[in-house]
Design a protein around this motif. Structure first.
Motif, PDB file in Angstrom:
ATOM      1  N   LEU A 288       0.828  -1.213   0.000  1.00  0.00           N
ATOM      2  CA  LEU A 288       0.000   0.000   0.000  1.00  0.00           C
ATOM      3  C   LEU A 288       0.860   1.260   0.000  1.00  0.00           C
ATOM      4  O   LEU A 288       0.556   2.228  -0.708  1.00  0.00           O
ATOM      5  CB  LEU A 288      -0.952  -0.011   1.194  1.00  0.00           C
ATOM      6  N   THR A 289       1.941   1.244   0.759  1.00  0.00           N
ATOM      7  CA  THR A 289       2.856   2.388   0.795  1.00  0.00           C
ATOM      8  C   THR A 289       3.486   2.610  -0.575  1.00  0.00           C
ATOM      9  O   THR A 289       3.641   3.751  -1.024  1.00  0.00           O
ATOM     10  CB  THR A 289       3.957   2.167   1.854  1.00  0.00           C
ATOM     11  N   ASN A 290       3.828   1.521  -1.249  1.00  0.00           N
ATOM     12  CA  ASN A 290       4.415   1.630  -2.583  1.00  0.00           C
ATOM     13  C   ASN A 290       3.422   2.212  -3.595  1.00  0.00           C
ATOM     14  O   ASN A 290       3.812   2.969  -4.483  1.00  0.00           O
ATOM     15  CB  ASN A 290       4.912   0.259  -3.058  1.00  0.00           C
ATOM     16  N   ILE A 291       2.139   1.875  -3.464  1.00  0.00           N
ATOM     17  CA  ILE A 291       1.117   2.443  -4.359  1.00  0.00           C
ATOM     18  C   ILE A 291       1.048   3.955  -4.173  1.00  0.00           C
ATOM     19  O   ILE A 291       0.972   4.702  -5.151  1.00  0.00           O
ATOM     20  CB  ILE A 291      -0.262   1.799  -4.110  1.00  0.00           C
ATOM     21  N   VAL A 292       1.095   4.406  -2.928  1.00  0.00           N
ATOM     22  CA  VAL A 292       1.032   5.846  -2.652  1.00  0.00           C
ATOM     23  C   VAL A 292       2.308   6.537  -3.141  1.00  0.00           C
ATOM     24  O   VAL A 292       2.241   7.609  -3.749  1.00  0.00           O
ATOM     25  CB  VAL A 292       0.821   6.094  -1.137  1.00  0.00           C
ATOM     26  N   ALA A 293       3.460   5.921  -2.913  1.00  0.00           N
ATOM     27  CA  ALA A 293       4.738   6.533  -3.298  1.00  0.00           C
ATOM     28  C   ALA A 293       4.975   6.504  -4.813  1.00  0.00           C
ATOM     29  O   ALA A 293       5.611   7.412  -5.358  1.00  0.00           O
ATOM     30  CB  ALA A 293       5.885   5.814  -2.589  1.00  0.00           C
ATOM     31  N   ASN A 294       4.475   5.465  -5.481  1.00  0.00           N
ATOM     32  CA  ASN A 294       4.709   5.299  -6.924  1.00  0.00           C
ATOM     33  C   ASN A 294       3.401   5.039  -7.653  1.00  0.00           C
ATOM     34  O   ASN A 294       3.179   3.931  -8.156  1.00  0.00           O
ATOM     35  CB  ASN A 294       5.670   4.133  -7.177  1.00  0.00           C
ATOM     36  N   PRO A 295       2.527   6.025  -7.736  1.00  0.00           N
ATOM     37  CA  PRO A 295       1.249   5.792  -8.404  1.00  0.00           C
ATOM     38  C   PRO A 295       1.437   5.546  -9.909  1.00  0.00           C
ATOM     39  O   PRO A 295       2.443   5.948 -10.485  1.00  0.00           O
ATOM     40  CB  PRO A 295       0.472   7.093  -8.167  1.00  0.00           C
ATOM     41  N   VAL A 296       0.472   4.878 -10.496  1.00  0.00           N
ATOM     42  CA  VAL A 296       0.498   4.639 -11.942  1.00  0.00           C
ATOM     43  C   VAL A 296       0.341   5.986 -12.636  1.00  0.00           C
ATOM     44  O   VAL A 296      -0.586   6.739 -12.346  1.00  0.00           O
ATOM     45  CB  VAL A 296      -0.632   3.674 -12.360  1.00  0.00           C
ATOM     46  N   LYS A 297       1.272   6.271 -13.571  1.00  0.00           N
ATOM     47  CA  LYS A 297       1.251   7.550 -14.274  1.00  0.00           C
ATOM     48  C   LYS A 297       1.154   7.314 -15.766  1.00  0.00           C
ATOM     49  O   LYS A 297       1.649   6.323 -16.296  1.00  0.00           O
ATOM     50  CB  LYS A 297       2.510   8.352 -13.956  1.00  0.00           C
TER      51      LYS A 297
ATOM     52  N   ALA B 227       1.017  12.458 -15.482  1.00  0.00           N
ATOM     53  CA  ALA B 227      -0.104  12.649 -14.563  1.00  0.00           C
ATOM     54  C   ALA B 227      -0.547  11.300 -13.984  1.00  0.00           C
ATOM     55  O   ALA B 227      -0.480  10.266 -14.652  1.00  0.00           O
ATOM     56  CB  ALA B 227      -1.273  13.304 -15.287  1.00  0.00           C
ATOM     57  N   VAL B 228      -1.007  11.330 -12.750  1.00  0.00           N
ATOM     58  CA  VAL B 228      -1.510  10.125 -12.090  1.00  0.00           C
ATOM     59  C   VAL B 228      -2.759   9.662 -12.833  1.00  0.00           C
ATOM     60  O   VAL B 228      -3.680  10.438 -13.085  1.00  0.00           O
ATOM     61  CB  VAL B 228      -1.818  10.403 -10.606  1.00  0.00           C
ATOM     62  N   VAL B 229      -2.796   8.381 -13.184  1.00  0.00           N
ATOM     63  CA  VAL B 229      -3.884   7.835 -13.993  1.00  0.00           C
ATOM     64  C   VAL B 229      -5.126   7.536 -13.151  1.00  0.00           C
ATOM     65  O   VAL B 229      -6.250   7.731 -13.611  1.00  0.00           O
ATOM     66  CB  VAL B 229      -3.419   6.558 -14.731  1.00  0.00           C
ATOM     67  N   TYR B 230      -4.945   7.068 -11.915  1.00  0.00           N
ATOM     68  CA  TYR B 230      -6.082   6.683 -11.061  1.00  0.00           C
ATOM     69  C   TYR B 230      -6.062   7.482  -9.756  1.00  0.00           C
ATOM     70  O   TYR B 230      -5.821   6.925  -8.682  1.00  0.00           O
ATOM     71  CB  TYR B 230      -6.029   5.187 -10.743  1.00  0.00           C
TER      72      TYR B 230
END
Length: 168
Positions: A44-53, A58-61
């Motif tokens: 979960l921390t990795n999702i916040v630190a490295n969002p899908v771009k 730009a952040v996709v989601y």
């Protein structure tokens, strides 16, 4: 194609094969997490630190990332229970053919959540196969427990509710 998936007996055998394959995958992953002491905080921390771009950076989601940061991460202990047990129950539902479309729906939901977090791996395959199971509807559980569970629910649970509404 849709009618064939929903009504044909041969389609139910095809869906049985898909159910057993995907169900086994879910059970294996779920049991591995239950027995291995699953901890979701790092993921979960990795999702916040490295969002899908996207290509533009730009952040996709953004809504998904907001959900992860402000709900899932603070409640990681809850997700440490929900994820492995959810995976196990999805797998059992698919293998046994009980609440098959419900299991396929929640399997799709879980796979999309992993996908939105940037985990590709087998999620695309799972999504495709579970989509076929979901589209097949009640025919997906024809060879399984749904053959007996769904008619019992229709006659014993939902009929009583209709009778009570008519008497009111």
């Amino acid at each position: 194609m849709m009618n064939w998936l929903r009504t044909n007996v041969y389609a139910s055998y095809f869906i049985l094969f898909l159910r057993l394959y995907i169900g086994y995958q879910w059970v294996t992953v779920g049991m591995g997490k239950i027995n291995g002491g699953f901890e979701s905080t790092g993921y979960l921390t990795n999702i916040v630190a490295n969002p899908v771009k996207g290509a533009d950076g730009a952040v996709v989601y953004p809504v998904y990332n907001y959900f992860i940061e402000h709900f899932a991460l603070p409640n990681a202990e809850l997700f440490n229970v929900l994820v492995p047990w959810g995976e196990l129950l999805i797998g059992l539902g698919l293998i046994l053919g009980i609440f098959t479309t419900t299991a396929a729906f929640f399997g799709l939901l879980m796979n999309f959540m992993f996908f939105f977090g940037g985990t590709v791996s087998t999620n695309a395959t799972f999504i495709l196969v579970q989509f076929f199971i979901l589209v097949a509807g009640a025919n997906a559980g024809r060879i399984g427990g749904d053959r007996w569970v769904l008619p019992w629910l229709r006659t014993n649970v939902f009929k009583k509710k209709q009778t009570n509404k008519q008497n009111a």
